[in-house]
Design an enzyme around this catalytic site. Sequence first.
Site, PDB file in Angstrom:
ATOM      1  N   ARG A   1      -0.908 -12.197   3.062  1.00 43.64           N
ATOM      2  CA  ARG A   1      -1.146 -10.753   3.179  1.00 43.64           C
ATOM      3  C   ARG A   1       0.070  -9.925   2.766  1.00 43.64           C
ATOM      4  NH1 ARG A   1      -3.262 -12.766   8.076  1.00 43.64           N
ATOM      5  NH2 ARG A   1      -5.535 -12.647   8.268  1.00 43.64           N
ATOM      6  N   ILE A   2       1.258 -10.302   3.263  1.00 43.16           N
ATOM      7  CA  ILE A   2       2.444  -9.507   2.960  1.00 43.16           C
ATOM      8  C   ILE A   2       2.859  -9.695   1.508  1.00 43.16           C
ATOM      9  CG2 ILE A   2       4.882  -9.171   3.512  1.00 43.16           C
ATOM     10  CD1 ILE A   2       4.191  -9.888   6.416  1.00 43.16           C
TER      11      ILE A   2
ATOM     12  N   ASP B   1      16.777  -8.407   4.620  1.00 49.47           N
ATOM     13  CA  ASP B   1      16.525  -7.781   5.915  1.00 49.47           C
ATOM     14  C   ASP B   1      16.579  -8.810   7.035  1.00 49.47           C
ATOM     15  OD1 ASP B   1      15.852  -5.481   7.520  1.00 49.47           O
ATOM     16  OD2 ASP B   1      13.835  -6.325   7.746  1.00 49.47           O
TER      17      ASP B   1
ATOM     18  N   ARG C   1      12.135 -14.693   6.578  1.00 49.39           N
ATOM     19  CA  ARG C   1      12.924 -15.432   7.565  1.00 49.39           C
ATOM     20  C   ARG C   1      14.258 -15.825   6.937  1.00 49.39           C
ATOM     21  NH1 ARG C   1       9.915 -13.443  10.507  1.00 49.39           N
ATOM     22  NH2 ARG C   1       8.491 -14.353  12.060  1.00 49.39           N
TER      23      ARG C   1
ATOM     24  N   ASN D   1      12.770 -10.524   3.186  1.00 52.01           N
ATOM     25  CA  ASN D   1      12.517  -9.895   4.490  1.00 52.01           C
ATOM     26  C   ASN D   1      11.448 -10.682   5.230  1.00 52.01           C
ATOM     27  OD1 ASN D   1      10.514  -8.905   2.733  1.00 52.01           O
ATOM     28  ND2 ASN D   1      10.394  -6.910   3.731  1.00 52.01           N
TER      29      ASN D   1
ATOM     30  N   ASP E   1       1.938 -20.216  -3.976  1.00 53.92           N
ATOM     31  CA  ASP E   1       1.435 -20.399  -2.623  1.00 53.92           C
ATOM     32  C   ASP E   1       0.666 -21.709  -2.568  1.00 53.92           C
ATOM     33  OD1 ASP E   1       0.920 -18.213  -0.115  1.00 53.92           O
ATOM     34  OD2 ASP E   1      -0.367 -19.980  -0.144  1.00 53.92           O
TER      35      ASP E   1
ATOM     36  N   GLU F   1      20.589 -14.023  14.020  1.00 50.92           N
ATOM     37  CA  GLU F   1      20.476 -12.596  14.278  1.00 50.92           C
ATOM     38  C   GLU F   1      20.734 -12.295  15.743  1.00 50.92           C
ATOM     39  OE1 GLU F   1      17.194 -11.876  10.720  1.00 50.92           O
ATOM     40  OE2 GLU F   1      16.555 -11.691  12.823  1.00 50.92           O
TER      41      GLU F   1
ATOM     42  N   HIS G   1      17.003  -6.290  10.105  1.00 51.74           N
ATOM     43  CA  HIS G   1      15.659  -6.772  10.453  1.00 51.74           C
ATOM     44  C   HIS G   1      14.764  -5.608  10.892  1.00 51.74           C
ATOM     45  CE1 HIS G   1      13.424 -10.621  11.844  1.00 51.74           C
ATOM     46  NE2 HIS G   1      12.548  -9.687  11.503  1.00 51.74           N
TER      47      HIS G   1
END
Length: 322
Positions: A160-161, A264, A240, A238, A180, A269, A288
Amino acid sequence: MKIVVLDGYCLNPGDLDWKGLEALGECIVYDRTSLTDMEEVISRIGDADIVYTNKTPMPREVFEKCPNIRFVGVLATGYNVVDVNTAKEKGIPVANIPTYGTASVGQFAIALLLEICHHVGHHNQVVHEGKWESNPDWCFWDYPLIELDGKNMGIIGYGRIGQATGKIAQALGMKVLAYDAYKNPALENENCRYVELDELLSQSDVIALHCPLFPETEGIVNKENIAKMKDGVIILNNSRGPLIVEQDLVDALNSGKVAAAGLDVVSTEPIKGDNPLLGAKNCIITPHISWAPKESRKRLMDIAVNNLEEFLKGSPVNVVNK
């Protein structure tokens, strides 16, 4: 029914509310809970029936010592902080939030790219410092500017992203090369096609990471794969942090093999002061925040409440440990 939210501050620093959960039971919200002190985690959960966590770990020990838990809600898409296998053993469903940030994260990936291409922040700063006023010409630029039309955007992870990022990239005139494990031929068109990883690496002008963190994707951006990339490639992440071997990226940035990176997320973190990325050339790092527009967080909150409502009705949704 007792509900405990272990770390609610990042989701709701004060611009949202917890009324949806409060309507379902006694709700205790902690801004933050220790990521390492499991006694604190166990103490705060206590006899709660329902537990929500974002980044606070819930290993087996927590489930063993908090026997009242009936449902765990993860306030995120990723759920690796919860021992889902132990939860399954105990008949406890764990539900995540799978789609809340699709538009926001895709938008932010492109924001990183556009900043790299145009250096908007830098040029705004130097104008305010007087550099344009004192310039002999009617315009100037301190860095080369990049037009994206006609360039290839390689997207590793076309869920989706990835698709949201690809849609914006195509609107900018870019051609999308998608990689993918699960291919949807309906998404292919003259400006978007599936390719194997090596072709994506060698043909992309920009590479965006939108894949989950699995053993097979950890460190997918490493010196071996960077060597297969075009000289001057731009890398965006952005998704992982551990998808990238950070020292390998630093070396490639400093050598110029990679022209720029927009990140990001990082491996640990909050970022540590000794992270080599902080000293790398042409590396934009943000804290993030891809997921964090208010609209996105409100959507997350609504889904989190709905997950619990459906569980209480006996028809749990978004369960990751069936």
